[in-house]
Design a protein around this motif. Structure first.
Motif, short mmCIF file in Angstrom:
data_model
loop_
_atom_site.label_atom_id
_atom_site.label_comp_id
_atom_site.label_asym_id
_atom_site.label_seq_id
_atom_site.Cartn_x
_atom_site.Cartn_y
_atom_site.Cartn_z
N SER A 148 18.45 -1.94 9.75
CA SER A 148 17.54 -3.08 9.88
C SER A 148 16.33 -2.76 10.76
O SER A 148 15.38 -3.54 10.82
N ASN A 149 16.35 -1.62 11.47
CA ASN A 149 15.18 -1.28 12.29
C ASN A 149 14.13 -0.46 11.54
O ASN A 149 13.14 -0.04 12.12
N ARG A 150 14.35 -0.28 10.25
CA ARG A 150 13.28 0.37 9.46
C ARG A 150 12.14 -0.62 9.25
O ARG A 150 12.39 -1.81 9.05
N LYS A 151 10.92 -0.10 9.27
CA LYS A 151 9.77 -1.00 9.06
C LYS A 151 9.51 -1.13 7.55
O LYS A 151 9.69 -0.16 6.80
N ILE A 152 9.06 -2.33 7.18
CA ILE A 152 8.78 -2.59 5.76
C ILE A 152 7.32 -3.01 5.61
O ILE A 152 6.84 -3.85 6.38
N CYS A 153 6.64 -2.46 4.65
CA CYS A 153 5.31 -2.98 4.29
C CYS A 153 5.37 -3.48 2.84
O CYS A 153 5.64 -2.71 1.91
N ILE A 154 5.13 -4.78 2.68
CA ILE A 154 5.07 -5.35 1.32
C ILE A 154 3.63 -5.21 0.85
O ILE A 154 2.71 -5.77 1.45
N VAL A 155 3.45 -4.47 -0.23
CA VAL A 155 2.11 -4.28 -0.79
C VAL A 155 1.97 -5.23 -1.98
O VAL A 155 2.84 -5.27 -2.86
N THR A 156 0.88 -6.00 -1.98
CA THR A 156 0.72 -6.97 -3.05
C THR A 156 -0.77 -7.19 -3.32
O THR A 156 -1.61 -6.54 -2.70
N SER A 214 -2.42 -6.66 1.41
CA SER A 214 -2.83 -7.28 0.15
C SER A 214 -4.24 -6.84 -0.21
O SER A 214 -5.09 -6.73 0.68
N PHE A 215 -4.48 -6.59 -1.46
CA PHE A 215 -5.83 -6.20 -1.89
C PHE A 215 -6.24 -7.07 -3.08
O PHE A 215 -5.38 -7.67 -3.74
N PRO A 216 -7.56 -7.19 -3.35
CA PRO A 216 -8.00 -8.07 -4.44
C PRO A 216 -7.39 -7.64 -5.78
O PRO A 216 -7.32 -6.45 -6.08
N ALA A 217 -6.93 -8.63 -6.55
CA ALA A 217 -6.28 -8.32 -7.83
C ALA A 217 -7.28 -7.68 -8.79
O ALA A 217 -8.47 -8.01 -8.77
N GLY A 218 -6.81 -6.76 -9.61
CA GLY A 218 -7.66 -6.21 -10.68
C GLY A 218 -7.63 -4.71 -10.74
O GLY A 218 -7.45 -4.02 -9.74
N GLU A 219 -7.79 -4.21 -11.97
CA GLU A 219 -7.74 -2.76 -12.23
C GLU A 219 -8.81 -2.01 -11.41
O GLU A 219 -8.58 -0.87 -10.99
N GLU A 220 -9.95 -2.68 -11.14
CA GLU A 220 -11.03 -1.97 -10.43
C GLU A 220 -10.65 -1.62 -8.98
O GLU A 220 -11.30 -0.79 -8.34
N GLN A 221 -9.56 -2.23 -8.50
CA GLN A 221 -9.10 -1.91 -7.12
C GLN A 221 -8.07 -0.77 -7.12
O GLN A 221 -7.61 -0.36 -6.06
N LYS A 222 -7.70 -0.31 -8.31
CA LYS A 222 -6.65 0.72 -8.38
C LYS A 222 -7.31 2.09 -8.17
O LYS A 222 -7.52 2.86 -9.11
N ASN A 223 -7.67 2.35 -6.93
CA ASN A 223 -8.41 3.58 -6.65
C ASN A 223 -8.03 4.14 -5.28
O ASN A 223 -7.26 3.52 -4.52
N LEU A 224 -8.62 5.29 -4.95
CA LEU A 224 -8.26 5.95 -3.70
C LEU A 224 -8.75 5.18 -2.47
O LEU A 224 -8.17 5.31 -1.39
N ASP A 225 -9.82 4.35 -2.61
CA ASP A 225 -10.27 3.55 -1.46
C ASP A 225 -9.18 2.59 -1.02
O ASP A 225 -8.93 2.42 0.18
N THR A 226 -8.56 1.93 -2.00
CA THR A 226 -7.48 0.98 -1.66
C THR A 226 -6.29 1.74 -1.04
O THR A 226 -5.70 1.28 -0.06
N VAL A 227 -5.99 2.90 -1.61
CA VAL A 227 -4.88 3.70 -1.05
C VAL A 227 -5.20 4.08 0.39
O VAL A 227 -4.35 4.00 1.28
N GLN A 228 -6.46 4.44 0.64
CA GLN A 228 -6.86 4.84 2.00
C GLN A 228 -6.65 3.67 2.98
O GLN A 228 -6.13 3.85 4.09
N LYS A 229 -7.05 2.46 2.53
CA LYS A 229 -6.86 1.28 3.42
C LYS A 229 -5.37 1.06 3.70
O LYS A 229 -4.99 0.69 4.81
N LEU A 230 -4.55 1.29 2.70
CA LEU A 230 -3.10 1.13 2.91
C LEU A 230 -2.58 2.20 3.90
O LEU A 230 -1.84 1.87 4.83
N TYR A 231 -3.00 3.46 3.70
CA TYR A 231 -2.59 4.51 4.66
C TYR A 231 -2.96 4.08 6.09
O TYR A 231 -2.18 4.25 7.02
N GLU A 232 -4.20 3.54 6.24
CA GLU A 232 -4.67 3.15 7.58
C GLU A 232 -3.74 2.11 8.21
O GLU A 232 -3.37 2.20 9.37
N GLN A 233 -3.34 1.12 7.37
CA GLN A 233 -2.43 0.08 7.87
C GLN A 233 -1.10 0.69 8.30
O GLN A 233 -0.53 0.32 9.32
#
Ligand code: GLY
Length: 364
Positions: free
Chosen positions: A37-45, A72-91
């Motif tokens: 239970s001490n593992r951290k969880i990130c829900i990506v949506t 959470s990132f804006p819905a849509g195929e145009e967000q499926k890119n490395l910029d969004t992945v980078q923001k997730l890595y940062e979080q």
């Protein structure tokens, strides 16, 4: 009601697919994976789910895990890119996620593919769980370990094969899915029947009204049968050396239409148009009869899928199809039907043969 199946990878049982009507069994399933239970969880949506079901899921996950964040990132195929992945890595870095922590992909295909890719690459790989919420992601993209993002003008150009630890579906969420997205998912469901099982395709035809009314028992059966077909295909050929390419039935022309329409048509709708073209070609080859071709196209129409498109030229569709990464040495690997429920790969089509199929789905 609840059903499950186990997906093997290279002959070894790898992850469970659970079909449920709620989230009641989610924590039990996660505990079975042995996570502390001490593992951290990130829900990506994405923004669609964030305003709808994220709070409910978050509270459930928090009932076991101490640290739960969401991205959470804006819905849509145009967000499926490395910029969004980078923001997730940062979080993940800001919140000190380490290799034992876990991502949960909560959404449709874009969320699942992007989260899986981030999981495959963050710290050289952390665990992830798929909670697909659209019909399309439930029957297709959450199963089989394809993860990735779009790059430049190319769809799914950067990615990895990376298996989830669990796929958990709460099928009752389909009731809040916009109808057009449900119909888009039906494109992939019907594809499974067309490439692998005439009996399943007929079952879909017979149960059309109950499916369109979203009757829970029939939806569960439909998703289960579709997942079974996908499971069998990806177990035989996890990295798409051969057989798995059959899942691309309708996708060569479908992807081109999707791109040329600037992603204004849903993926499954474009696959409907692509399948209609591939059926026409299968009929031109004498594999299926005119009657069978009409049966397929009429069924797609009855389920609300488009089978033709306006405002595009056959040459541009051919050019974009040929720039798709699924080409082998300059040839399009086209999937055709020998019969309903029996698809094969034809790598040798001429431009003229493909153009004839494309023109059969062009309006005006
Ligand atoms: N969606 C096609 C595949 O998983 O291979």
């Amino acid at each position: 009601m609840s059903k499950s199946m186990t997906v093997s990878y290279e002959g070894i049982p790898c992850y469970e697919i659970r079909l449920e009507q709620d989230f009641k069994n989610l924590i039990g399933q996660i505990k079975q994976l042995g996570y502390a239970s001490n593992r951290k969880i990130c829900i990506v949506t994405d923004s669609n789910l964030a305003g709808l079901h994220l709070n409910e899921l978050s509270e459930i996950i928090k009932s076991y895990f101490h640290t739960v964040i969401s991205f959470s990132f804006p819905a849509g195929e145009e967000q499926k890119n490395l910029d969004t992945v980078q923001k997730l890595y940062e979080q993940l870095i800001l919140n000190h996620f380490d290799r034992k922590d876990i991502l949960i992909a909560f959404g449709g295909g874009v969320v699942g593919d992007l989260t899986g890719f981030a999981a495959a690459t963050y710290l050289r790989g952390i665990d992830f769980i798929q909670i697909p919420t659209t019909l399309l992601s439930q029957v297709d993209s959450s199963i089989g370990g394809k993860t990735g993002v779009d790059f430049l003008q190319y769809k799914n150009m950067v990615g990895a094969f990376y298996q989830p630890k669990l796929v958990y579906m709460n099928l009752s969420l389909l009731k809040t899915l916009p109808n057009a997205q449900f119909i888009s998912g039906l494109g992939e469901v019907l594809k499974h029947g067309l490439i692998k099982s005439e009996a399943y395709f007929s079952w879909m035809q017979e149960n059309k009204s109950r499916i369109m009314e979203l009757q829970p028992d029939i939806i569960e059966e439909m998703v289960f049968q579709s997942c079974e077909i996908k499971r069998r295909v990806v177990e035989l050929d996890p990295k798409e050396a051969g057989e798995r390419a059959l899942l691309n039935f309708g996708h060569t022309i479908g992807h081109a239409v999707e791109k040329l329409s600037d992603f204004k048509l849903f993926h499954g709708e474009c696959v409907g148009i692509g399948m209609a073209a591939a059926c026409r070609l299968s009929c031109n080859f004498g594999h299926i009869t005119e009657e069978e071709c009409s049966r397929i196209i009429d069924t797609l129409v009855q389920f609300g899928l488009p089978v033709s498109v306006k405002g595009l030229s056959q040459d541009e569709i051919l050019a974009v199809s040929k720039s798709d990464k699924k080409m082998a040495a300059g040839n399009i690997k086209f999937i055709l039907l020998k019969s309903i429920g029996n698809a094969y790969i034809n790598p040798d089509l001429s431009n003229e043969q493909i153009l004839a199929a494309i023109s059969s789905v062009l309006e005006g």
